[in-house]
Design an enzyme around this catalytic site. Structure first.
Site, short mmCIF file in Angstrom:
data_model
loop_
_atom_site.label_atom_id
_atom_site.label_comp_id
_atom_site.label_asym_id
_atom_site.label_seq_id
_atom_site.Cartn_x
_atom_site.Cartn_y
_atom_site.Cartn_z
N ASP A 9 3.91 -4.78 3.40
CA ASP A 9 5.43 -4.99 3.18
C ASP A 9 5.77 -6.56 3.72
O ASP A 9 6.70 -7.13 3.00
CB ASP A 9 6.10 -4.25 4.02
CG ASP A 9 5.67 -3.92 5.52
OD1 ASP A 9 4.71 -4.73 5.88
OD2 ASP A 9 6.31 -3.18 6.32
N HIS A 34 0.66 -1.14 0.02
CA HIS A 34 -0.10 0.14 -0.17
C HIS A 34 0.83 1.22 -0.18
O HIS A 34 1.93 1.28 0.49
CB HIS A 34 -0.69 0.07 1.21
CG HIS A 34 -0.13 -0.13 2.34
ND1 HIS A 34 0.56 0.94 3.18
CD2 HIS A 34 0.16 -1.09 3.35
CE1 HIS A 34 0.97 0.36 4.08
NE2 HIS A 34 0.84 -0.68 4.39
#
Length: 415
Positions: free
Chosen positions: A277, A39
Site C-alpha cells: 500500500d 499484495h
C-alpha cells in the site's frame, strides 16, 4: 434521495481530479503499461500482544489463502482489461518484479495465474504455467521497500509527527487515543501506533476472529477514519516524495523513454510491481494525486503510455482501489492537463528524481564518517601497539645492559 446520498458518499472517496471509467483499455493507442499492485489479504504485520500469535498459524505478515485468491481474481481482471492486447504469455512481453516479502512474491505468482491462464495442463491435473517473478534484497530496494534505510527521510517523517496536521489529528481523536492507550496498556500512545491497531482489528474482522468485548463496529469505524487520516501524513512533503516516491517514478518514466527508443525490444508491453500500500501511496503522492482511502488489498495502479498519430506519447493514470470490485477511476495529473504528454510530465516531475539517492539520504556521508572512524581507530591501535613494543624492547635492553656491568661474584678488590 438515498441513491444520491450513496453516490455522493462514494465519490467523496475519490480524488477531486478523477473520473470513473470503463474496464477495457483503449488498446488502439496503447504502447506500454506499468501495473503496481498491493499484495492480497495477509495476517497482521505486527502484533499488539505476543499472545495473539496463536490466532495466526501462517505467521506474521503472511499471505493467506484468501489473499492468494484475491490476487488470482485481480489477474483475471487485468486479463479482461489487457488480454487481447497482451496475448499469451511471452518472456519478452512482460516483466514482473516483487519486493522481497513472501506475501508479495506469492501475490505475483497468483496474479500471473489469473492473467495468463495456460492453454494446456502443465501435467495431468495441474492447469498452471510457471512465470518468472524477479526481486532484489530489501536493503537495496529503494523503489519498493518503504523502510529502506534513509536517515533524511526518517528525519522528515519525524517532523510530520510533530506537525500542526498531526496535532489536529491528535485533538480530533483524543478520546479514542486515550481509550486505546488504556485498553492496550500503551504508556506512550503515539500516532504512528494507530496503523498497527487498525491492522490487527481489520485482520481479525476479515477472518471472523472475535474482538475483545470493548471493541465494536462503531469504534472500529472511528479507528478506520483515524488510520486513513494518519496515513495522509506519509509522503506529503517535497522531501518525502523525492526520497520515497521519486525513485520509482523516475524508473517508470525512464522505462517509457526506453520503450520509445527501442531499448526494451519490439515486443515489450507490460511491467508489473508486486508491492505494498505504501508503494502505491508514495507514487500517487509524487504524481501530486491525493487520496482519502489508503490502498486496499489486491488493488492496483495503472500507468499507461499511449502513442498518438503524430508520434506524441501521452500518459494516463488509472486506479482500481476496491478489492474484488470492477470500479476503475482515471486521474488527471495535476499540472499536466489532458492529454498529458510524457515530455511535459518529465519536465514537471523531474524535481522529484534524486540525483544521488544515497547521498541525499545521508548514507554516503555516514559511510565516509564510519570509514574515517575505522581508519582512525586502526591507526591509533597501530601507534599504541608500536609504542608499547618499542618501550618493552627498550626496557629489556636497559635490563640486559645493567646486568652485564655487575660481576656474577662479589669479589673484593683488596684480595
Amino acid at each position: 434521495m438515498l441513491l444520491l446520498l450513496l453516490l455522493s458518499a462514494s465519490s467523496s472517496t475519490m480524488a477531486s481530479n478523477s473520473k470513473e471509467t470503463g474496464i477495457r483499455a483503449d488498446t488502439s493507442t496503447l504502447e506500454y503499461v506499468h501495473s503496481i499492485w498491493r499484495h492480497g489479504d495477509r495476517t497482521p504485520a505486527e502484533l499488539l500482544s505476543l499472545e495473539d500469535i496463536r490466532k495466526w498459524p501462517e505467521g506474521i505478515g503472511e499471505l493467506t489463502e484468501e489473499g492468494a485468491a484475491q490476487q488470482y481474481r485481480l489477474g483475471k481482471w487485468l486479463r479482461r482489461r489487457y488480454g487481447e492486447w497482451l496475448g499469451d504469455f511471452r518472456r519478452d512481453t512482460i516483466y514482473i518484479r516483487s519486493s522481497d516479502y513472501n506475501r508479495t512474491l506469492m501475490s505475483a505468482m497468483a496474479n500471473m495465474a489469473g492473467l495468463f491462464p495456460p492453454k494446456r495442463p502443465l501435467t495431468p491435473g495441474i492447469n498452471w504455467q510457471p512465470i518468472p517473478v524477479h526481486t532484489r534484497p530489501k536493503a537495496t530496494d529503494k523503489e519498493l521497500y518503504e523502510d529502506a534505510k534513509c536517515p533524511m527521510a526518517e528525519l522528515e517523517m519525524s517532523k510530520q509527527w510533530k506537525s500542526k496536521k498531526a496535532d489536529g489529528i491528535r485533538k480530533k481523536y483524543a478520546r479514542e487515543l486515550a481509550f486505546f492507550a488504556e485498553k492496550l496498556n500503551l504508556k506512550n500512545m503515539e500516532l504512528k501506533v494507530t496503523w498497527a491497531i487498525y491492522d490487527n482489528f481489520f485482520c481479525e474482522q476479515q477472518h471472523n476472529i472475535p474482538w475483545p468485548k470493548w471493541m465494536n463496529s462503531t469504534l472500529f469505524s472511528r479507528v478506520t477514519d483515524l488510520y486513513n487520516e494518519v496515513s495522509q501524513l506519509d509522503f506529503h512533503t517535497e522531501t518525502l516524495r523525492r526520497l520515497r516516491g521519486g525513485t520509482l517514478l523516475e524508473e517508470i518514466l525512464n522505462r517509457f523513454k526506453d520503450k520509445i527508443n527501442g531499448n526494451l525490444g519490439e515486443n515489450a508491453k507490460f511491467y508489473a510491481y508486486s508491492a505494498h500500500d505504501s508503494t502505491i501511496a508514495a507514487l500517487l503522492a509524487t504524481f501530486g494525486i491525493f487520496y482519502e482511502i489508503y490502498p486496499k488489498y489486491a488493488t492496483c495502479l495503472l500507468v499507461e503510455m499511449h502513442k498518438l498519430q503524430n508520434e506524441t506519447r501521452i500518459i494516463r493514470v488509472f486506479h482500481k482501489n476496491e478489492t474484488d470490485i470492477d470500479r476503475l477511476i482515471e486521474y488527471s495529473i495535476p499540472g499536466c492537463s489532458p492529454p498529458c504528454t510524457l515530455q511535459k510530465l518529465l519536465e514537471d516531475l523531474s524535481r522529484y528524481f534524486p540525483s544521488d539517492w544515497e547521498t541525499e539520504c545521508g548514507l554516503t556521508s555516514n559511510f565516509e564518517f564510519v570509514y574515517l572512524v575505522i581508519i582512525f581507530g586502526l591507526l591509533t591501535a597501530t601507534i599504541c601497539s608500536s609504542t608499547m613494543f618499542l618501550l618493552e624492547k627498550y626496557k629489556k635492553k636497559q635490563k640486559f645492559s645493567g646486568e652485564d656491568t655487575v660481576p656474577m661474584l662479589n669479589v673484593d678488590d683488596s684480595d
